[in-house]
Design an enzyme around this catalytic site. Structure first.
Site, PDB file in Angstrom:
ATOM      1  N   GLY A  79       0.874  -1.363   0.109  1.00 38.71           N
ATOM      2  CA  GLY A  79       0.001   0.176   0.132  1.00 38.71           C
ATOM      3  C   GLY A  79       0.802   1.521   0.120  1.00 38.71           C
ATOM      4  O   GLY A  79       2.222   1.048  -0.314  1.00 38.71           O
ATOM      5  N   GLY A 135       5.293   3.984  -9.076  1.00 37.76           N
ATOM      6  CA  GLY A 135       5.958   2.868  -9.169  1.00 37.76           C
ATOM      7  C   GLY A 135       5.076   1.409  -9.309  1.00 37.76           C
ATOM      8  O   GLY A 135       4.863   0.561  -9.958  1.00 37.76           O
ATOM      9  N   HIS A 136       4.038   1.511  -8.062  1.00 40.35           N
ATOM     10  CA  HIS A 136       3.205   0.582  -8.006  1.00 40.35           C
ATOM     11  C   HIS A 136       2.081   0.489  -9.235  1.00 40.35           C
ATOM     12  O   HIS A 136       1.613  -0.435  -9.850  1.00 40.35           O
ATOM     13  CB  HIS A 136       2.101   0.776  -6.848  1.00 40.35           C
ATOM     14  N   GLN A 164       7.555  -9.654   7.648  1.00 46.50           N
ATOM     15  CA  GLN A 164       8.937  -9.301   7.127  1.00 46.50           C
ATOM     16  C   GLN A 164       9.569  -8.104   7.580  1.00 46.50           C
ATOM     17  O   GLN A 164      10.479  -7.511   7.041  1.00 46.50           O
ATOM     18  CB  GLN A 164       8.614  -9.074   5.384  1.00 46.50           C
ATOM     19  N   GLY A 213       8.781  -5.092  -8.904  1.00 43.55           N
ATOM     20  CA  GLY A 213       9.584  -4.009  -9.206  1.00 43.55           C
ATOM     21  C   GLY A 213      11.073  -4.440  -9.237  1.00 43.55           C
ATOM     22  O   GLY A 213      11.533  -5.105  -8.010  1.00 43.55           O
ATOM     23  N   GLN A 273      14.729  -9.056  -3.719  1.00 44.68           N
ATOM     24  CA  GLN A 273      13.521  -9.847  -3.438  1.00 44.68           C
ATOM     25  C   GLN A 273      13.040 -10.532  -4.725  1.00 44.68           C
ATOM     26  O   GLN A 273      12.495 -11.725  -4.671  1.00 44.68           O
ATOM     27  CB  GLN A 273      12.314  -8.761  -3.134  1.00 44.68           C
ATOM     28  N   SER A 316       9.078   5.560  -3.551  1.00 44.75           N
ATOM     29  CA  SER A 316       8.957   4.212  -2.422  1.00 44.75           C
ATOM     30  C   SER A 316       8.116   4.920  -1.404  1.00 44.75           C
ATOM     31  O   SER A 316       7.949   6.215  -1.280  1.00 44.75           O
ATOM     32  CB  SER A 316      10.363   3.916  -1.583  1.00 44.75           C
ATOM     33  N   SER A 317       7.313   3.780  -0.705  1.00 41.71           N
ATOM     34  CA  SER A 317       6.305   4.523   0.079  1.00 41.71           C
ATOM     35  C   SER A 317       6.892   5.019   1.202  1.00 41.71           C
ATOM     36  O   SER A 317       6.092   5.798   1.918  1.00 41.71           O
ATOM     37  CB  SER A 317       5.372   3.150   0.737  1.00 41.71           C
ATOM     38  N   ARG A 318       7.953   4.578   1.697  1.00 41.24           N
ATOM     39  CA  ARG A 318       8.831   5.039   2.630  1.00 41.24           C
ATOM     40  C   ARG A 318       9.363   6.504   2.556  1.00 41.24           C
ATOM     41  O   ARG A 318       9.507   7.348   3.528  1.00 41.24           O
ATOM     42  CB  ARG A 318       9.998   4.402   3.047  1.00 41.24           C
TER      43      ARG A 318
END
Ligand code: AMP
Length: 280
Positions: free
Chosen positions: A31, A36-37, A61, A147, A153, A185-187
């Site tokens: 979310g 990017g998503h 994770q 991605g 990953q 990035s969500s971050r």
């Protein structure tokens, strides 16, 4: 767009889709959706008849409780973005739905999950492999999209799919960046204005290192240049910077044109950890 919080209801719905011979594409996310998503969703829609997106901040994770708690959660906004993007199905389970009892399973991938990210986030890839396995069992996708930003990953998930014979075709999608090069990035939502202004240092380090590598400058010299770049910015800490084989993720001693290499970087701005990579 259909929204499901329960596994059973989603499975019933997807069974009918499968019976009607439609292909299912899947984009797993945590979310706080960004472009990017959206790119993954775009490619999924181009490849599959039905696009399923999951939003689940996976506790298994995270190796820092604070990081898990502070991870951005903006599900209403995400829902609107998914509707606009033409997503067909959103699966947004609660942690209890995914983990009704504490899980004890541990999945390891040898060097693939102990190097780079794995060295600094013990257990992270086991948690990723667990949730992706569960999601693949729930959604049973024909295609799944990930991605390139999370290169390691993808390597781990590729091995997981091979070892457990998941009948899914994996797709890796190039990293989408902000105008100044910062990987979306969500971050990034957690960065202050000042931190956001410094954050492109990661991409700057990657492009500088790639140029040096292309000029055949020795790897130790490249590493010194990157360390010097970070030393100039006191608010940023470099965690690792490595030039590795794209598939095996093994570090290399020198640049060899015959080997397919990637530069991986991770570091901290304040409490926020960012990662990025660039193919040489
Ligand atoms: P996340 O929600 O951060 O777990 O990411 C979900 C998926 O989106 C993963 O496959 C990521 O690799 C991918 N992703 C995250 N950031 C980007 C980006 N900037 N460009 C392309 N894909 C991305």
């Amino acid at each position: 767009m259909k929204v499901f919080k329960e596994i059973r209801a989603l499975k019933v719905f997807l069974k009918d889709i499968r019976l009607s011979k439609k292909s299912i594409g899947f984009v797993p996310t945590m979310g706080a959706l960004h472009q990017g998503h959206m790119q993954l969703i775009h490619e999924c829609k181009a490849k599959a008849d039905i696009t399923v997106v999951s939003i689940f901040v996976n506790p298994a994770q995270f190796n820092s409780a604070a990081d898990f708690e502070k991870y951005p959660r903006i599900i209403d906004e995400d829902g609107k973005k998914l509707e606009t993007a033409g997503c067909d199905v959103l699966f947004a389970p609660d942690p209890n739905e995914m983990y009704p009892s504490p899980t004890s399973i541990n999945i390891s991938f040898g060097h693939l999950d102990t190097t780079l990210e794995g060295a600094f986030r013990p257990g992270h890839f086991s948690g990723v492999a667990l949730v992706v396995s569960k999601l693949f069992n729930i959604v049973e996708p024909d295609h799944a999209f990930f991605g390139q930003k999370d290169w390691q990953q993808f390597a781990v998930i590729s091995k997981l799919v091979e070892d457990l014979s998941f009948p899914v075709q994996l797709h890796s999608v190039p990293t989408i960046r902000e105008a100044d090069g910062l990987a979306m990035s969500s971050r990034n939502l957690r960065l202050t204005n000042e931190q956001r202004a410094t954050a492109p240092i990661f991409f700057q380090a990657l492009t500088t290192a790639r140029k040096m590598a292309q000029e055949k400058i020795a790897i130790p010299e490249i590493k010194i240049a990157i360390e010097e770049l970070f030393a100039k910015h006191k608010s940023v800490t470099l965690e690792y910077f490595e030039i590795v084989d794209q598939q095996k993720l093994t570090t290399v001693k020198s640049i060899d044109d015959k080997q397919q290499l990637i530069i991986c970087i991770a570091g901290w701005i304040g409490e926020i950890r960012l990662i990025d990579n660039i193919i040489i």
